[in-house]
Design an enzyme around this catalytic site. Structure first.
Site, mmCIF file in Angstrom:
data_model
loop_
_atom_site.group_PDB
_atom_site.id
_atom_site.type_symbol
_atom_site.label_atom_id
_atom_site.label_comp_id
_atom_site.label_asym_id
_atom_site.label_seq_id
_atom_site.Cartn_x
_atom_site.Cartn_y
_atom_site.Cartn_z
ATOM 1 N N GLY A 21 -11.835 -1.115 -7.412
ATOM 2 C CA GLY A 21 -11.638 -1.076 -5.966
ATOM 3 C C GLY A 21 -12.832 -0.454 -5.273
ATOM 4 O O GLY A 21 -13.172 0.700 -5.545
ATOM 5 N N TYR A 175 6.009 -5.407 -3.883
ATOM 6 C CA TYR A 175 5.003 -4.329 -3.957
ATOM 7 C C TYR A 175 5.565 -3.137 -4.728
ATOM 8 O O TYR A 175 4.898 -2.575 -5.606
ATOM 9 C CB TYR A 175 4.595 -3.907 -2.551
ATOM 10 C CG TYR A 175 3.575 -2.786 -2.523
ATOM 11 C CD1 TYR A 175 2.255 -3.008 -2.877
ATOM 12 C CD2 TYR A 175 3.952 -1.497 -2.143
ATOM 13 C CE1 TYR A 175 1.316 -1.983 -2.855
ATOM 14 C CE2 TYR A 175 3.031 -0.464 -2.121
ATOM 15 C CZ TYR A 175 1.711 -0.715 -2.477
ATOM 16 O OH TYR A 175 0.782 0.313 -2.452
#
Length: 308
Positions: A21, A175
């Site tokens: 990320g 999620y």
């Protein structure tokens, strides 16, 4: 660990880390590790964004040992390619921070391998990545694996009958499942490391309500944050930099432990200094964790005992 902050990060000189990320929490985590003297590989799918993040970190930390490597967690081919490159380039790895993720696309999307996007990217991609890097980690110096979970794990459930949400897709439950899976993976990895003698410390962290590109890595649209309201969000949230502190604690602190889970210490774990976080009962289900591990090996085609 009262008021543990960036100044408490031990020197990382001589230690190597891969952080997935390139923005938000990943950027702040890499920046802090670079400031502590570590060798950092920042991994992500967007080369332009990755190069910009590396340039920013080098500008903030002259002489920082950091570089970008391409990695698309939504592609098992990309994950395997990244793992192959790392094993060709390196002899060992000390720290893997499984940070990158996607959050609540309104309609169901899939990875290049046909997995529901959140389960495939947030969890299965990191599961496969960890397996590919295991040969390097077992040769590391006090190696650690840190998985990013979320407050959303509290409402999560592993839907073994429909892991890919093909029957009925719901963004927040999907999620929450992916973040529960990350926490269960952290605990199961520690158990398997202990059993196999891999020598890993595997733990997890969550950022609370951090102001990142994902908006809130928190309890979701039907959770506490939605009831707080827009006017109170500045009070209830903290910066991406502060949101990275639980991850950094898990990754570097001598007080962190295997199977630990760390988050902010303020109300509902929304913000504040790192401390042990609340773990919901479903995350402690060892039978479900073992089943999830076996399913994940089958789905990814990667086995932790067979990766060369």
């Amino acid at each position: 660990m009262a008021d543990w902050t960036f100044s408490d990060i031990p020197s990382q000189r001589g230690r190597s880390a891969i952080v997935t990320g390139t923005g938000g929490l990943g950027y702040e985590t890499a920046l802090a590790l670079a400031r502590a003297g570590g060798e950092i590989i920042l991994a992500g799918r967007n080369g332009k964004k990755g190069a910009a993040s590396v340039a920013q970190i080098k500008a903030a930390v002259p002489g920082a040992d950091i570089r970008f490597e391409e990695l698309d967690l939504a592609s098992l081919v990309s994950v395997r390619s990244f793992g192959d490159r790392m094993r060709q380039q390196r002899q060992s790895l000390d720290l893997l921070i499984n940070n990158a993720g996607v959050m609540t696309p309104p309609t169901r999307q899939v990875t290049s391998d046909g997995f529901e996007l959140q389960f495939g990217t947030n969890y299965l991609g990191h599961f496969a990545l960890t397996a590919h890097l295991l040969p390097l980690l077992v040769k590391g110096d006090g190696p650690r694996v840190v998985n990013l979970s979320s407050l959303a794990h509290r409402s999560g459930k592993i839907h073994f009958d429909d892991l890919q949400w093909q029957k009925t897709y719901k963004p927040w439950p999907a999620y929450s499942q992916s973040k529960l899976a990350m926490l269960m993976f952290a605990f199961e990895l520690q158990r398997r490391s202990d059993a196999a003698g891999w020598g890993l410390m595997s733990n997890a962290a969550h950022p609370g309500y951090a102001r990142t590109e994902l908006i809130a890595n928190g309890p979701g649209a039907n959770g506490l944050l939605s009831r707080i309201g827009m006017l109170l969000q500045p009070l209830a949230s903290h910066s991406a930099a502060d949101g990275s502190l639980p991850t950094l604690f898990a990754a570097t602190s001598p007080a962190a432990t295997g199977s630990g889970y760390y988050g902010p210490n303020w109300f509902y774990e929304l913000k504040g200094s790192p401390e042990p976080a609340k773990v919901m009962p479903q995350a402690k289900d060892t039978a479900a964790a073992a089943r999830l591990w076996e399913v994940s090996e089958r789905l990814t085609g990667v086995g932790f005992d067979t990766v060369e």
